[in-house]
Design an enzyme around this catalytic site. Structure first.
Site, PDB file in Angstrom:
ATOM      1  N   SER A   1      62.775  21.670 -34.663  1.00 32.44           N
ATOM      2  CA  SER A   1      64.079  21.613 -33.972  1.00 32.44           C
ATOM      3  C   SER A   1      64.948  22.841 -34.185  1.00 32.44           C
ATOM      4  CB  SER A   1      64.831  20.331 -34.356  1.00 32.44           C
ATOM      5  OG  SER A   1      64.097  19.193 -33.933  1.00 32.44           O
TER       6      SER A   1
ATOM      7  N   LYS B   1      52.631  24.377 -26.892  1.00 32.50           N
ATOM      8  CA  LYS B   1      51.967  23.057 -26.892  1.00 32.50           C
ATOM      9  C   LYS B   1      51.289  22.800 -25.540  1.00 32.50           C
ATOM     10  CE  LYS B   1      55.111  21.640 -30.478  1.00 32.50           C
ATOM     11  NZ  LYS B   1      55.873  20.597 -31.141  1.00 32.50           N
TER      12      LYS B   1
ATOM     13  N   HIS C   1      48.831  22.248 -37.550  1.00 30.04           N
ATOM     14  CA  HIS C   1      50.069  21.692 -36.989  1.00 30.04           C
ATOM     15  C   HIS C   1      50.056  20.172 -37.168  1.00 30.04           C
ATOM     16  CE1 HIS C   1      53.216  20.536 -34.208  1.00 30.04           C
ATOM     17  NE2 HIS C   1      53.658  21.777 -34.315  1.00 30.04           N
TER      18      HIS C   1
ATOM     19  N   GLU D   1      57.016  22.872 -41.761  1.00 35.31           N
ATOM     20  CA  GLU D   1      57.487  22.071 -40.633  1.00 35.31           C
ATOM     21  C   GLU D   1      57.551  20.607 -41.035  1.00 35.31           C
ATOM     22  OE1 GLU D   1      56.852  24.096 -36.665  1.00 35.31           O
ATOM     23  OE2 GLU D   1      54.951  23.134 -37.088  1.00 35.31           O
TER      24      GLU D   1
ATOM     25  N   ASN E   1      55.451  28.094 -29.887  1.00 33.26           N
ATOM     26  CA  ASN E   1      54.325  27.172 -29.714  1.00 33.26           C
ATOM     27  C   ASN E   1      54.567  26.366 -28.439  1.00 33.26           C
ATOM     28  OD1 ASN E   1      52.381  25.203 -29.895  1.00 33.26           O
ATOM     29  ND2 ASN E   1      53.179  24.259 -31.765  1.00 33.26           N
TER      30      ASN E   1
ATOM     31  N   GLU F   1      50.845  17.885 -35.287  1.00 30.27           N
ATOM     32  CA  GLU F   1      50.315  17.127 -34.148  1.00 30.27           C
ATOM     33  C   GLU F   1      48.786  17.067 -34.200  1.00 30.27           C
ATOM     34  OE1 GLU F   1      52.607  19.245 -31.211  1.00 30.27           O
ATOM     35  OE2 GLU F   1      54.394  18.282 -32.030  1.00 30.27           O
TER      36      GLU F   1
ATOM     37  N   GLY G   1      60.399  18.262 -32.853  1.00 32.96           N
ATOM     38  CA  GLY G   1      60.673  17.670 -31.545  1.00 32.96           C
ATOM     39  C   GLY G   1      61.705  16.559 -31.564  1.00 32.96           C
TER      40      GLY G   1
HETATM   41  P1  PGA Z   1      60.128  21.843 -32.053  1.00 38.81           P
HETATM   42  O1  PGA Z   1      58.591  22.031 -32.495  1.00 38.81           O
HETATM   43  O2  PGA Z   1      60.766  23.206 -32.167  1.00 38.81           O
HETATM   44  O3  PGA Z   1      60.070  21.338 -30.649  1.00 38.81           O
HETATM   45  O4  PGA Z   1      60.724  20.883 -33.003  1.00 38.81           O
HETATM   46  C1  PGA Z   1      58.247  22.867 -33.549  1.00 38.81           C
HETATM   47  C2  PGA Z   1      56.751  22.901 -33.693  1.00 38.81           C
HETATM   48  O5  PGA Z   1      56.094  21.905 -33.419  1.00 38.81           O
HETATM   49  O6  PGA Z   1      56.185  23.929 -34.073  1.00 38.81           O
END
Ligand code: PGA
Length: 266
Positions: free
Chosen positions: A219, A14, A101, A173, A12, A103, A179
């Site tokens: 992460s 982003k 997601h 997640e 992803n 976000e 993140g």
């Molecule tokens: P990350 O994000 O690996 O940077 O923690 C995972 C995601 O948002 O799918």
């Protein structure tokens, strides 16, 4: 990982990079995966930003790496400024889409009804949906993680019949792990994945549950991937930060392929 389920690893991207870096990343990922044959062993998808989808898709060429959108609209088409429909995604070569997601759930307040409609339309368009669920740190602290995730799954799938949602990949997640550099322990991930699988069994049936892919995100990096993927109910990962570097992403895909084949860990 379990032998019956083919692993799925998604990158992803982003809202990162530019056109040139998107093409370079797509090129590097598919060349490296292709050279090792990893994209023929497991399912790998990348999710570039919308404006770069078409060009990144060209860079993927005839490789087996799937192109995907990071979101789609809950509408089929019309006066919806700024939105992108599931049909538009398939039109530019996408075969997958991320829905729900955190976000968007938390950052943009997307609710259950909206996400259900998105999932429904994306499945109708033939896209492989990666449907994200996960609790916040507060919810986990209050002991509500299972309830929150179950709620997100019940609402997302709604009353859609099993044949419609057969290709949905659930991504667990935990919001606090995205993140942050703090991943769920392999044991915590396994516990949640097992409970998600149990829920899918009660919503559909045990065969559906046994075949459903449930991937972990939050992460994941080249170092911790293998221990997470070794868990019996973890079928791959959704990768954010580490998917922006071809070497790291390829190492994570390799870890999934090795976990699946039972190759010894390093
Ligand atoms: P990350 O994000 O690996 O940077 O923690 C995972 C995601 O948002 O799918």
């Amino acid at each position: 990982m379990h032998a019956v389920r083919r692993p799925f690893v998604g990158g992803n991207w982003k809202m990162n990079g530019d056109l040139a870096s998107a093409v370079e990343l797509a090129d590097d990922v598919c060349a490296a995966l292709g050279a090792e044959g990893i994209d023929r062993t497991i399912d790998v998808a990348v999710y570039p930003p919308f404006p770069y989808l078409f060009t990144a898709g060209r860079a993927l060429g005839h490789s087996n790496v799937l192109l995907g959108g990071q979101d789609c609209s809950a509408e089929v088409g019309g006066a919806f400024t700024g939105q992108v429909s599931a049909g538009m995604l398939t039109d530019v070569g996408c075969r997958s889409v991320v829905i729900g997601h955190s976000e968007r759930r938390h950052g943009l307040h997307e609710g259950h009804a909206l996400l259900h409609e998105k999932l429904h339309l994306a499945c109708e368009s033939g896209l492989t949906v990666v449907y994200c669920v996960g609790e916040t740190a507060d919810e986990r602290r209050r002991g509500e993680a299972d309830t929150v995730v179950a709620h997100q799954i019940r609402h997302g799938f709604g009353t859609l019949p099993a044949d419609r949602v057969a290709r949905v990949v659930v991504a667990y997640e935990p919001v606090w792990a995205i993140g942050t550099g703090v991943n769920a322990t392999p044991e915590d991930a396994q516990a949640m994945h097992a409970s998600i699988r149990g829920l899918l069994g009660s919503l559909y049936d045990s065969r559906f549950a046994a075949q459903a892919r449930i991937i972990y995100g939050g992460s994941v990096n080249a170092k911790n991937a293998r221990a997470i993927f070794d868990q019996p109910d973890v079928d791959g990962g959704l990768i954010g930060g580490a998917s922006l570097k071809a070497d790291d992403f390829v190492a994570i895909c390799r870890a999934a392929a090795e976990a699946w084949s039972g190759a010894p860990g390093h």
